[in-house]
Design an enzyme around this catalytic site. Structure first.
Site, PDB file in Angstrom:
ATOM      1  CE  LYS A   1      -4.410  25.836  12.954  1.00 63.11           C
ATOM      2  NZ  LYS A   1      -5.010  24.616  13.509  1.00 63.11           N
TER       3      LYS A   1
ATOM      4  NE  ARG B   1      -9.025  25.018   8.385  1.00 63.15           N
ATOM      5  CZ  ARG B   1      -9.221  25.736   9.481  1.00 63.15           C
ATOM      6  NH1 ARG B   1      -8.602  26.861   9.686  1.00 63.15           N
ATOM      7  NH2 ARG B   1     -10.074  25.333  10.397  1.00 63.15           N
TER       8      ARG B   1
ATOM      9  NE  ARG C   1     -10.787  24.229  20.812  1.00 63.98           N
ATOM     10  CZ  ARG C   1     -10.278  24.394  19.588  1.00 63.98           C
ATOM     11  NH1 ARG C   1      -9.049  24.856  19.448  1.00 63.98           N
ATOM     12  NH2 ARG C   1     -10.968  24.091  18.529  1.00 63.98           N
TER      13      ARG C   1
ATOM     14  NE  ARG D   1     -12.761  21.519  13.643  1.00 65.90           N
ATOM     15  CZ  ARG D   1     -12.498  21.784  14.922  1.00 65.90           C
ATOM     16  NH1 ARG D   1     -13.115  21.144  15.891  1.00 65.90           N
ATOM     17  NH2 ARG D   1     -11.619  22.707  15.215  1.00 65.90           N
TER      18      ARG D   1
HETATM   19  P1  AMP Z   1     -10.878  26.950  13.366  1.00 71.94           P
HETATM   20  O1  AMP Z   1     -11.316  27.811  14.485  1.00 71.94           O
HETATM   21  O2  AMP Z   1      -9.652  27.452  12.662  1.00 71.94           O
HETATM   22  O3  AMP Z   1     -10.746  25.488  13.769  1.00 71.94           O
HETATM   23  O4  AMP Z   1     -12.031  26.993  12.259  1.00 71.94           O
HETATM   24  C1  AMP Z   1     -13.344  26.555  12.558  1.00 71.94           C
HETATM   25  C2  AMP Z   1     -14.123  26.321  11.284  1.00 71.94           C
HETATM   26  O5  AMP Z   1     -14.227  27.552  10.551  1.00 71.94           O
HETATM   27  C3  AMP Z   1     -13.506  25.342  10.296  1.00 71.94           C
HETATM   28  O6  AMP Z   1     -13.806  23.997  10.606  1.00 71.94           O
HETATM   29  C4  AMP Z   1     -14.142  25.802   8.985  1.00 71.94           C
HETATM   30  O7  AMP Z   1     -15.490  25.379   8.894  1.00 71.94           O
HETATM   31  C5  AMP Z   1     -14.140  27.318   9.159  1.00 71.94           C
HETATM   32  N1  AMP Z   1     -12.884  27.926   8.653  1.00 71.94           N
HETATM   33  C6  AMP Z   1     -11.902  28.542   9.374  1.00 71.94           C
HETATM   34  N2  AMP Z   1     -10.918  28.955   8.574  1.00 71.94           N
HETATM   35  C7  AMP Z   1     -11.262  28.605   7.316  1.00 71.94           C
HETATM   36  C8  AMP Z   1     -10.658  28.742   6.040  1.00 71.94           C
HETATM   37  N3  AMP Z   1      -9.451  29.323   5.878  1.00 71.94           N
HETATM   38  N4  AMP Z   1     -11.330  28.274   4.960  1.00 71.94           N
HETATM   39  C9  AMP Z   1     -12.530  27.691   5.075  1.00 71.94           C
HETATM   40  N5  AMP Z   1     -13.146  27.503   6.245  1.00 71.94           N
HETATM   41  C10 AMP Z   1     -12.531  27.956   7.356  1.00 71.94           C
END
Ligand code: AMP
Length: 218
Positions: free
Chosen positions: A18, A90, A129, A173
């Site tokens: 994404k 999310r 990654r 996750r």
């Molecule tokens: P990502 O880089 O999108 O995989 O996000 C990494 C981490 O940030 C996630 O596992 C959550 O802990 C937090 N996070 C990112 N976006 C959100 C969101 N919209 N709501 C809550 N936590 C978020």
């Protein structure tokens, strides 16, 4: 003219691509790129109160509280042009919050794209990654390596592995995605806004599909 500002929501499990695609698409179309994970990691790196609050949730692979994330997103939605939203909403509560934030700005979600990919591919992808510590560019050591080992092609920053890309946290996750984010996929499907892409393909191929969908979302 309001309806012509596209708001594209990127949905998909961690590692589906994404972030990479959101960046390509936002550049191509001149849209804001709002990536909540990147914003939270910046807060963490700067050790702000918000970063301190978010840290333990992120390290466990859990969601940061909705009000915290919503406040961050509100500050980034300029409303002047459209946006690609990457990592938000999310859960269903965040989807409702987003609808409200957008309507306050005369906007609405115009398209939601679900990145579809098998879980075993994701675990493999995430363990390969690396991210740039300066500009957050993402590399895969197998399929998309940097030109010089450990150095970002784009800005020369050093590359690091996310703690939450360890297999145990990745599994958490993925569980959070299934339980909390998949209902958001259904939410947009019910509203006739959802399109899906096969995300288990090279970056360029996914990008072409995505551009075609955005050009003709019907
Ligand atoms: P990502 O880089 O999108 O995989 O996000 C990494 C981490 O940030 C996630 O596992 C959550 O802990 C937090 N996070 C990112 N976006 C959100 C969101 N919209 N709501 C809550 N936590 C978020």
């Amino acid at each position: 003219m309001e309806d012509e500002r596209p708001i594209v929501v990127m949905l998909g499990p961690p590692g589906a691509g994404k972030g990479t695609q959101a960046e390509l698409l936002s550049k191509k179309l001149g849209l804001d790129h709002v990536a909540t994970g990147d914003l939270l990691r910046e807060e963490l790196a700067q050790n702000t109160p918000l970063g301190q609050l978010a840290k333990s949730y992120m390290e466990r692979g859990e969601l940061v509280p909705d009000d915290v994330v919503a406040q961050m997103v509100a500050g980034r939605l300029s409303g002047d042009r459209g946006a690609v939203l990457d990592g938000f909403p999310r859960n269903l509560n965040q989807a409702h919050i987003l609808d409200r934030l957008l309507s306050e700005r005369g906007l609405k979600v115009t398209l939601a794209v679900e990145f579809v990919i098998a879980e075993e591919v994701l675990v493999r992808r995430l363990s390969a990654r690396y991210l740039c510590s300066e500009c957050q560019a993402s590399y895969n050591m197998v399929t998309n390596p940097p030109k010089a080992q450990g150095i970002c092609d784009r800005c020369g920053g050093s590359l690091y592995q996310r703690v939450d890309d360890q297999p145990d946290t990745v599994r958490k996750r993925l569980q959070v995605y299934r339980e909390q984010t998949e209902p958001v996929v259904a939410y947009y499907r019910e509203r006739g806004l959802l399109r899906t892409v096969d995300a288990d393909r090279p970056i360029e191929a996914v990008s072409e599909t995505l551009s075609a969908i955005v050009a003709d979302p019907a």
